[in-house]
Write a protein that holds these residues in place. Sequence first.
Motif, PDB file in Angstrom:
ATOM      1  N   PRO A 145       0.840  -1.207   0.000  1.00 16.23           N
ATOM      2  CA  PRO A 145       0.000   0.000   0.000  1.00 16.23           C
ATOM      3  C   PRO A 145       0.874   1.255   0.000  1.00 16.23           C
ATOM      4  CG  PRO A 145      -0.089  -1.116   2.138  1.00 16.23           C
ATOM      5  CD  PRO A 145       0.644  -2.022   1.213  1.00 16.23           C
ATOM      6  N   LYS A 146       0.505   2.221  -0.838  1.00 18.75           N
ATOM      7  CA  LYS A 146       1.397   3.377  -0.991  1.00 18.75           C
ATOM      8  C   LYS A 146       0.809   4.644  -0.380  1.00 18.75           C
ATOM      9  CE  LYS A 146       4.293   1.886  -4.649  1.00 18.75           C
ATOM     10  NZ  LYS A 146       3.723   1.055  -5.733  1.00 18.75           N
ATOM     11  N   VAL A 147      -0.523   4.708  -0.252  1.00 19.26           N
ATOM     12  CA  VAL A 147      -1.136   5.975   0.157  1.00 19.26           C
ATOM     13  C   VAL A 147      -1.560   5.916   1.626  1.00 19.26           C
ATOM     14  CG1 VAL A 147      -2.959   7.649  -0.366  1.00 19.26           C
ATOM     15  CG2 VAL A 147      -1.940   6.299  -2.204  1.00 19.26           C
ATOM     16  N   SER A 148      -0.979   6.786   2.429  1.00 22.69           N
ATOM     17  CA  SER A 148      -1.361   6.842   3.852  1.00 22.69           C
ATOM     18  C   SER A 148      -2.745   7.474   3.949  1.00 22.69           C
ATOM     19  CB  SER A 148      -0.355   7.683   4.626  1.00 22.69           C
ATOM     20  OG  SER A 148      -0.467   9.034   4.199  1.00 22.69           O
ATOM     21  N   LEU A 149      -3.433   7.211   5.058  1.00 19.18           N
ATOM     22  CA  LEU A 149      -4.769   7.772   5.244  1.00 19.18           C
ATOM     23  C   LEU A 149      -4.721   9.307   5.225  1.00 19.18           C
ATOM     24  CD1 LEU A 149      -7.701   6.912   5.792  1.00 19.18           C
ATOM     25  CD2 LEU A 149      -7.230   7.176   8.228  1.00 19.18           C
ATOM     26  N   GLU A 150      -3.669   9.857   5.826  1.00 22.56           N
ATOM     27  CA  GLU A 150      -3.538  11.314   5.888  1.00 22.56           C
ATOM     28  C   GLU A 150      -3.475  11.906   4.474  1.00 22.56           C
ATOM     29  OE1 GLU A 150      -1.715   9.088   7.600  1.00 22.56           O
ATOM     30  OE2 GLU A 150      -2.730   9.445   9.523  1.00 22.56           O
ATOM     31  N   LYS A 151      -2.603  11.337   3.649  1.00 21.58           N
ATOM     32  CA  LYS A 151      -2.441  11.828   2.268  1.00 21.58           C
ATOM     33  C   LYS A 151      -3.718  11.585   1.464  1.00 21.58           C
ATOM     34  CE  LYS A 151       1.527  13.546   0.732  1.00 21.58           C
ATOM     35  NZ  LYS A 151       1.316  14.559   1.734  1.00 21.58           N
ATOM     36  N   GLY A 152      -4.269  10.384   1.627  1.00 20.16           N
ATOM     37  CA  GLY A 152      -5.460  10.016   0.868  1.00 20.16           C
ATOM     38  C   GLY A 152      -6.644  10.905   1.206  1.00 20.16           C
ATOM     39  N   MET A 153      -6.801  11.201   2.486  1.00 15.92           N
ATOM     40  CA  MET A 153      -7.905  12.054   2.938  1.00 15.92           C
ATOM     41  C   MET A 153      -7.740  13.476   2.409  1.00 15.92           C
ATOM     42  SD  MET A 153     -10.345  10.907   4.763  1.00 15.92           S
ATOM     43  CE  MET A 153     -10.728   9.231   5.109  1.00 15.92           C
ATOM     44  N   GLU A 154      -6.488  13.916   2.396  1.00 14.60           N
ATOM     45  CA  GLU A 154      -6.203  15.264   1.901  1.00 14.60           C
ATOM     46  C   GLU A 154      -6.682  15.374   0.448  1.00 14.60           C
ATOM     47  OE1 GLU A 154      -2.159  16.378   3.147  1.00 14.60           O
ATOM     48  OE2 GLU A 154      -2.087  17.391   1.175  1.00 14.60           O
ATOM     49  N   GLU A 155      -6.363  14.356  -0.318  1.00 10.79           N
ATOM     50  CA  GLU A 155      -6.774  14.357  -1.727  1.00 10.79           C
ATOM     51  C   GLU A 155      -8.291  14.268  -1.852  1.00 10.79           C
ATOM     52  OE1 GLU A 155      -6.331  11.429  -5.521  1.00 10.79           O
ATOM     53  OE2 GLU A 155      -7.471  11.052  -3.718  1.00 10.79           O
ATOM     54  N   LEU A 156      -8.885  13.383  -1.046  1.00 10.40           N
ATOM     55  CA  LEU A 156     -10.343  13.216  -1.072  1.00 10.40           C
ATOM     56  C   LEU A 156     -11.026  14.548  -0.750  1.00 10.40           C
ATOM     57  CD1 LEU A 156     -12.900  11.307  -1.123  1.00 10.40           C
ATOM     58  CD2 LEU A 156     -12.626  11.140   1.346  1.00 10.40           C
ATOM     59  N   LEU A 157     -10.503  15.235   0.276  1.00 12.54           N
ATOM     60  CA  LEU A 157     -11.152  16.470   0.712  1.00 12.54           C
ATOM     61  C   LEU A 157     -10.982  17.596  -0.298  1.00 12.54           C
ATOM     62  CD1 LEU A 157     -10.360  16.243   4.493  1.00 12.54           C
ATOM     63  CD2 LEU A 157     -12.561  15.985   3.366  1.00 12.54           C
TER      64      LEU A 157
END
Length: 374
Positions: free
Chosen positions: A336-348
Motif C-alpha cells: 500500500p502506498k497511500v497513507s490515510l492522511e495523504k489520501g484524505m487530503e486528496e479526497l477532501l
Amino acid sequence: MERYNVLVTGGAGFIGSHLVDELVRRGHRVRIYDSLVDQVHQGKVPDHLNADAEFIQGDMCDSTAVAKALEGIDVVYHEAAEVGVGQSMYEIVRYVKANDLGTAVLLEEMIKRPAQFRKLMVASSMSIYGEGAYRCRGCNKTVTPFLRSNEQLVTHDWDFKCETCGTRLEPIGTAEEKPLFPTSVYAVSKQDQEQYCLAVGRAYKIPTVAFRYFNVYGTRQALSNPYTGVCAIFSSRLLNNQPPTIFEDGEQSRDFVHVSDIVQANLRALETDGGDYEAMNVGTGRPTSVKQISRLLAKGLEKDIVPDIVGKYREGDIRHCVADISKIKRLLGYEPKVSLEKGMEELLGWVSKQEAVDKVSAATAELAAHSLVK
Ligand code: UD1
C-alpha cells in the motif's frame, strides 16, 4: 510491456473509472461496459469517463450486449455491481440480478471462447468475512466470532468477549483463510461472484484473480448515493453543514484503503501471474475508527461540527475488520502506498469542489423502516 484489449465492467463507477485511467495511461486499449445505474450516476454520463476508452452502455444481464462487449478482448476486469449493503436486504431481486446473474451472464459468454482470455479479475469484498479475526490474550488463541447478538447490542455493549474466559477480544488482521460469514445479500452476492469466477476460471483455464477490497475511499465516490461507504456519507453530511451520524460508539474500526492502491493490486495481477486462481485481500493492514474518520473529515473541511454519536446500530454491522495483507504482498508484490492522511487530503480537495445532495437522512429512515437500524 505487452498491451492488451481490456474490458472493464463498471468502468464508469468509482473504482472502475480509476482503473480505466491507469490502464489507458499504460497504453492498453480499454473498453468500458457500464449500465450507468441511476442511484450512482443520476442519469448522466460522468465527467470523469475516460475519453480515450470506448464506452458501451449496457446491463450485465443483457447477454447479447455482453457478448458484443467481449469481442476482441483479452483481459476482463469485472467491477460492475450494485453496492449498497443495507439496501441489498430489501431490494434482494435487484442485487441478485445485477451481481449474481450479471456475473453468470459474463462467464457464460466468456466460456464460449475461453482461449480468447488471458485473465479475469473480479471485485470481491471484505464484507464476505463478516466479523474480522480476533485474539484472546487470556486463552492465547485466535477467535473468529459470528455477529454480536441483538441481546448484547441493545445494552450498548459493543465489544466481543471471549466465550471461554470472558477477556475482551482484540482485533487482529483478517487473513483469507478466515471462515466466511457474509451477513447481507450484498455480501453473499460478492462471495458468489468471487467463487463463480474462480470455479469457472479454473475449469476453463482462464487465469482468474479475486480481490477482496476493504473499505475503499477516494475521489469520484458517489457522494449523493447514501448507500456507499462512511467516508462519502460523512463528507456529504459535512458539506451540507449537517453532523455525521455515528452508529454504536464510534470506536468500531475498518481498514480504509485508497482507490489507487486498489488499482495497483489490479495492475499487478495483470503484469504477474503469482496471484492466478487466488482470492486476496486488498487493504492497508491499518485499523482506523469511525470516530477518527469523522474527526479527520471535519478538520479537513474546516467544519466545526460535532458528530451525532447515536448509540444505535445497523443490522449485520461488524465491529472490527482490518486486512492481513501478507498474501497479496507475497504473491503480487503489492505494497500500500497511500497513507490515510495523504489520501484524505486528496479526497477532501475533491469533495470541497463537489455539490452533494444529502440523501443520508432519507436513506437512514428507509433502513429504519425496514428495521435495519435499531
Ligand atoms: C460495507 C461492506 C463493504 C462495502 C462498504 C461500502 C460489510 C461487512 N462490508 O462495509 O464491503 O465496501 O459497506 O458499501 O458489509 N457508519 C456510521 N455512520 C454512517 C455510516 C456508517 O457510523 O452514517 C459506520 C457503520 O456503522 C460501520 C462503519 O461506519 O461501523 C463503516 O460503515 P460502511 O462505510 O457502511 O462500511 P462497512 O459496513 O464497513
